[in-house]
Write a protein that holds these residues in place. Structure first.
Motif, short mmCIF file in Angstrom:
data_model
loop_
_atom_site.label_atom_id
_atom_site.label_comp_id
_atom_site.label_asym_id
_atom_site.label_seq_id
_atom_site.Cartn_x
_atom_site.Cartn_y
_atom_site.Cartn_z
N LYS A 109 40.98 11.74 -26.54
CA LYS A 109 40.60 10.39 -26.97
C LYS A 109 39.09 10.19 -26.81
O LYS A 109 38.43 9.63 -27.68
CB LYS A 109 41.37 9.33 -26.17
N SER A 132 42.45 4.41 -29.58
CA SER A 132 41.99 5.04 -28.34
C SER A 132 42.81 4.49 -27.18
O SER A 132 43.87 3.87 -27.39
CB SER A 132 40.49 4.81 -28.17
N GLU A 188 36.30 9.57 -29.72
CA GLU A 188 35.35 8.45 -29.67
C GLU A 188 33.92 8.96 -29.87
O GLU A 188 33.12 8.34 -30.59
CB GLU A 188 35.45 7.70 -28.33
#
Ligand code: UD1
Length: 338
Positions: free
Chosen positions: A152, A123, A156
């Motif tokens: 990103k 990330s 997540e």
């Protein structure tokens, strides 16, 4: 351990593959070579004294991934593969969402089918967005500012939901700050295609004569020297952070988030002058207009990674520049030089 590394021929991926081989792991790399060269892996093999297996495939191709899981039986995945240019992501957002988000979903589905539930994800500090003060801490509410950053953030979220759905998942979300430098051998390093977007690769190309001068984007920020502050991290330290996260996941299930940064801000001009010291010659530059979307200053609070992983950065800005310069000087055209 047997480890599948997606995007393992890229800049951070190749350094991490070397760290894993040196630690005694078996590595299989899956990469579509969209922005990278297989030559990186050949050199990693020379440095490590043994090779990683390589499969040229796209992570959106689930059948190809299934074949890799069947043939190599990896026990864990480190997932780097993705597109990463912020400016480009605003122009071709579908490519970014497809490659990064859909590609990750395809990878995770294939992992589930093969009972592999340990993943370290690449990330970015960019997920913290513009609303958070520095230093960034992992518990802050995230909110990226561009399509690249949102891919990103979405990944997540997907990984967090997956971890919540099944306690067998072991997930590390690693938020990188600004990776620079190269392996001290000068054999592997960052090899951007076209005009570099990022600061240090651009400086390095000016130093080696491929570009005329550095444009410093903005000299009127409210910072000590008027240029932006960033948290630069040596790519070898960053690679070690992945190995440390993997060791942690061997002992701990669940979803975990760590900043990988130094905890220090260095300005654009400080970086330029450190690079000049490494080269031993001045590097031409000009202060120009600000770049849209740049934040004046951000850096990590890296204390969670130290507490949980026993990891912290070890290399200085001077070492970052010396190592980056050795790579650039020895390989003026990147892997194409060989
Ligand atoms: C950028 C991305 C970030 C991404 C990271 C790593 C933006 C807004 N952010 O971070 O999402 O995760 O790269 O790929 O693009 N600079 C110059 N001249 C140059 C290049 C850069 O002055 O030719 C300055 C920038 O204005 C900035 C600093 O150098 O102040 C660092 O820039 P860069 O290396 O692109 O990194 P970030 O912008 O921090």
């Amino acid at each position: 351990m047997r480890i599948l590394v997606t995007g393992g021929t890229g800049y951070i991926g190749s350094h991490t593959v070397l760290t894993l081989l040196e630690a005694g792991h078996e590595v299989v790399v899956v990469d579509n070579l969209a922005n990278s060269s297989e030559e990186a892996l050949i050199r990693v093999g020379e440095l490590a004294g043994r090779q990683a297996a390589f499969v040229e495939a796209d992570i959106t191709d689930e059948a190809a991934l299934d074949a890799v899981f069947a043939a190599h039986s990896p026990e864990a995945v480190i997932h780097f593969a993705g597109l990463k240019a912020v400016g480009e992501s605003a122009g071709i957002p579908l490519e970014y969402y497809y490659n990064n988000v859909a590609g990750t979903i395809s990878l995770l589905r294939s992992m589930e089918r093969h009972g592999v539930r340990t993943i370290v994800f690449s990330s970015s500090a960019t997920v913290y967005g513009e609303h958070n003060p520095s230093p960034y801490v992992e518990k802050m509410e995230i909110g990226a500012m561009n399509p690249y950053g949102r891919t990103k953030e979405q990944i997540e979220d997907i990984l967090s939901d997956l971890g919540a759905s099944d306690p067998r998942w072991r997930i590390a979300l690693l938020r990188y700050f600004n990776p620079v430098g190269a392996h001290p051998s000068g054999r592997i390093g960052e090899d951007p295609q076209g005009i570099p977007n990022n600061l240090v690769p651009f400086i390095a190309q000016v130093a080696v004569g491929r570009r005329e001068k550095l444009m410093v984007f903005g000299g009127d920020y409210e910072t000590p020297d008027g240029t932006c502050l960033r948290d630069f991290i040596h790519v070898v330290d960053l690679a070690e952070g992945h190995a440390a996260a993997l060791r942690y996941l061997e002992e701990h299930a669940g979803v975990h988030r760590w900043n990988l940064g130094s905890g220090r801000g260095t300005s654009v001009l400080e970086m330029l002058h450190a690079f000049e010291a490494a080269v031993g010659a001045p590097i031409p530059y000009e202060i120009t207009a600000r770049r849209a979307g740049d934040l004046p200053a951000f850096w990590a609070d890296p204390s969670s990674a130290l507490a949980d992983l026993g990891w912290s950065t070890t290399k200085t800005v001077a070492q970052m520049c010396q190592d980056h310069w050795r790579w650039q000087k020895n390989n003026p055209l990147g892997y194409q030089s060989s």
